[in-house]
Design an enzyme around this catalytic site. Structure first.
Site, PDB file in Angstrom:
ATOM      1  N   ASP A 195      38.385  53.419  43.985  1.00 46.70           N
ATOM      2  CA  ASP A 195      39.443  52.645  44.790  1.00 46.70           C
ATOM      3  C   ASP A 195      38.422  51.606  45.590  1.00 46.70           C
ATOM      4  OD1 ASP A 195      41.420  51.910  46.468  1.00 46.70           O
ATOM      5  OD2 ASP A 195      42.399  53.566  45.698  1.00 46.70           O
ATOM      6  N   TYR A 213      54.076  62.742  49.849  1.00 45.69           N
ATOM      7  CA  TYR A 213      52.681  62.342  50.299  1.00 45.69           C
ATOM      8  C   TYR A 213      52.295  63.113  51.325  1.00 45.69           C
ATOM      9  CZ  TYR A 213      51.941  58.179  47.191  1.00 45.69           C
ATOM     10  OH  TYR A 213      51.974  57.223  46.323  1.00 45.69           O
ATOM     11  N   ASP A 243      48.770  50.301  40.659  1.00 45.43           N
ATOM     12  CA  ASP A 243      49.485  49.854  41.608  1.00 45.43           C
ATOM     13  C   ASP A 243      48.843  48.889  42.529  1.00 45.43           C
ATOM     14  OD1 ASP A 243      47.280  51.608  42.316  1.00 45.43           O
ATOM     15  OD2 ASP A 243      48.031  52.158  44.033  1.00 45.43           O
ATOM     16  N   GLU A 244      49.635  48.406  43.363  1.00 47.44           N
ATOM     17  CA  GLU A 244      49.183  47.495  44.713  1.00 47.44           C
ATOM     18  C   GLU A 244      48.247  46.418  44.200  1.00 47.44           C
ATOM     19  OE1 GLU A 244      50.223  50.357  48.213  1.00 47.44           O
ATOM     20  OE2 GLU A 244      48.318  50.665  47.327  1.00 47.44           O
ATOM     21  N   GLU A 258      42.794  58.218  53.585  1.00 49.57           N
ATOM     22  CA  GLU A 258      42.338  57.331  54.637  1.00 49.57           C
ATOM     23  C   GLU A 258      42.024  58.184  55.949  1.00 49.57           C
ATOM     24  OE1 GLU A 258      45.128  57.046  52.462  1.00 49.57           O
ATOM     25  OE2 GLU A 258      45.226  54.975  51.894  1.00 49.57           O
ATOM     26  N   HIS A 273      42.686  47.465  43.711  1.00 49.43           N
ATOM     27  CA  HIS A 273      42.021  48.686  44.176  1.00 49.43           C
ATOM     28  C   HIS A 273      40.654  48.883  43.660  1.00 49.43           C
ATOM     29  CE1 HIS A 273      45.295  50.859  46.667  1.00 49.43           C
ATOM     30  NE2 HIS A 273      46.054  50.440  45.901  1.00 49.43           N
TER      31      HIS A 273
HETATM   32  C1  ACM Z   1      49.941  54.600  45.897  1.00 51.75           C
HETATM   33  O1  ACM Z   1      50.240  55.352  46.850  1.00 51.75           O
HETATM   34  N1  ACM Z   1      49.471  53.507  46.100  1.00 51.75           N
HETATM   35  C2  ACM Z   1      50.166  55.057  44.566  1.00 51.75           C
END
Ligand code: ACM
Length: 543
Positions: free
Chosen positions: A179, A408, A316-317, A460, A250
């Protein structure tokens, strides 16, 4: 003495328990039929440690024995566990994994001390009531994501989590290895990925809006031998390790190590370091041939290390801003005749879809890979709710459901002021128990595309094992039941019965040394007053 009515996850059917039972003691022998060697090793190691049981080899039909056999009239991963008076205990599995899951059930029947690593009452023998348990999983993908990039989890912790997964009949470890904040796997071809990319100089403490920093360097990585050990340890437990190497977003840790991977015509990528805070990072990979060749080199080593059919490429993102400003990226869009930056990302993902397919593997990515067109062979991890999974299933793609609104597990589990990790949605144990992986709008054919489900533990604000335990448990036990057991519709689920069985399960977790969140709230030492979190009322998502 524990019976089949106190198991987690709940089995499909239990006949009994009856009053009489089979006594397990030092005379109990073990007969292991063909295909049951992993379970044989696991039982001797686990019950040998916990109870000092030797389980010497015995004849197939000797009274007083524990018998393991594969019976292919049963479905894959299914098992039947029969406790039959003085004759002994028989575990039949539809395949080697089924026998292993049956052994996990047997361990629960043997009481909480079966979860310890040394005998606390030496010489004890105990009876298991006569009963027959029939069981098989609802889903074939019963996953846990561990984010070892945001905070590194030393190898011992990963092995421990594999044991915890096995105890809950979970069978896929989604291993989030890279990441912005760290690169955690040795790649021989590119040593700077770990020399530079595995350490950051400091770390944001709490939610990203927090003003606090932990000024100590943080990092670590797994050597290739560590990875081989983790993969082999998982395989012994019938768990597949799916590696995730996140592209094209990421990726700041990789760019910090190899600045040419970034959009060098937009920013000075040599000035980037491994990221020290949280959120969505603008520094993404450049869509160049050089980047593709570099990551092919990474994935070549990944394929050698991980036998998993699925390889996760993230996806992602990935903010498009640098690509919009980059002449190189724009030239690539022109040259490929693409409509926009979304299609550029789809091209990038599509490249690795073909590359992996040509090597007998399958690409899996987060639901953003739907944007700009889903690659032909891709499977989708649906995290921003169900919508991505629904779209993918309708388009004939396989799906793993892991919506952030439900599973999550880094998100807070209570709305009270004592919650030590105050981010995300409030998701209680009961909320997770009532999570349904297959949305009702799917037809039966589309629903069959849902390979299964996965709980994600991002890290995190979860900086060590005790914090990971706190976030994961007890909710992972509820999740495991959702993934394994055939529960009724969410509103009809018997949460009171689950709580009753959790009473027995907390004793198992205590014996395992899991620092779970007690039902009454955090223990005093689990509280963390003053950690900057995020107000509950703000707009999600809010990690
Ligand atoms: C994610 O939570 N960005 C997969």
């Amino acid at each position: 003495m524990t019976s089949g009515t106190e198991l987690i996850p709940a089995p499909l059917a239990v006949e009994g328990p009856y009053r009489c039972g089979f006594v397990v003691d030092d005379d109990t022998t073990l007969w292991a039929g063909p295909g049951t060697a992993t379970t044989e090793r696991w039982l001797r190691a686990t019950l040998g440690a916990a109870y000092g049981l030797r389980l010497p080899p015995g004849a197939a039909h000797a009274p007083g024995s524990l018998r393991l056999l594969v019976d292919d009239s049963l479905a894959p991963e299914a098992y039947q566990l029969r406790v039959a008076g003085h004759l002994g205990i028989e575990i039949r599995g539809g395949d080697p994994a089924g026998v292993f899951w049956g052994a996990q059930t047997l361990r629960q029947l043997l009481g909480p001390d079966a979860f310890r690593r040394a005998p606390v009452r030496p010489g004890i023998s105990f009876g298991v009531p006569v009963q027959t348990i029939e069981d098989s999983p609802r889903f074939r993908w019963r996953g846990l994501l561990l984010d070892v990039a945001r905070h590194f989890m030393p190898k011992e912790g990963v092995l421990r989590y594999l044991d915890l997964m096995a105890a809950h009949k979970l069978n896929v470890l989604h291993f989030h290895l890279t990441d912005d904040q760290g690169w955690r796997i040795e790649i021989e071809k590119y040593p700077r990925l770990t020399e530079i990319g595995s350490w950051r100089s400091r770390t944001k403490f709490g939610h990203r809006a927090s003003p606090l920093w932990d000024e100590r360097p943080h990092g670590g990585f797994y050597t290739q031998d560590d990875i081989r050990e983790i993969v082999a340890y998982a395989a012994e437990r019938h768990i597949t390790v799916v590696p995730e190497i996140d592209v094209p977003g990421h990726s700041q840790a990789a760019i910090a190590a190899y600045p040419e991977l970034g959009n060098t015509d937009v920013i000075d990528t040599t000035a980037l370091s491994v990221w020290d805070t949280w959120g969505i990072n603008p520094n993404v990979l450049a869509p160049t041939d050089n980047t593709l060749r570099f990551y092919e080199g990474v994935f070549e080593e990944i394929l050698e290390l991980f036998p998993s059919r699925f390889v996760h490429i993230g996806g992602d993102e990935c903010p498009r801003d640098q690509w919009r400003r980059s002449p190189t990226a724009q030239a690539r869009i022109q040259e490929l005749g693409l409509a926009d930056e979304d299609e550029l990302q789809a091209w990038f993902v599509g490249h690795f879809d073909k590359w992996l397919s040509a090597r007998g593997r399958r690409l899996i990515g987060w639901d953003e890979i739907l944007e700009g067109g889903l690659a032909e062979g891709a499977t989708v991890s649906s995290w921003r709710g169900y919508a991505g999974g629904i779209a993918a299933a309708r388009a004939g793609h396989d799906v793993v459901m892991c919506p952030e609104q439900q599973v999550y597990l880094d998100h807070r589990q209570d709305g009270g002021p004592d919650e030590p990790v105050p981010i995300g949605y409030v998701r209680t144990l009961e909320d997770v128990y009532r999570f349904e992986p297959v949305p009702p709008e799917l037809t039966p054919e589309e629903a069959a595309r849902v390979l299964g489900t996965q709980a994600n533990v991002w890290t995190e604000v979860t900086e060590d094992q005790a914090r990971v335990d706190y976030q994961a448990f007890p909710r992972l036990a509820a999740f495991a039941e959702v993934a394994w057991s055939r529960l009724p519709a969410p509103a009809e689920r018997d949460f009171a019965d689950f709580e009753r069985r959790m009473d027995a399960h907390y004793a198992r977790l205590d014996a395992l040394g899991v620092a779970y969140r007690p039902p009454t709230g955090p223990r005093p030492w689990q509280r963390r007053p003053g950690v900057p979190g995020r107000p509950i009322d703000g707009p999600p998502p809010n990690r």
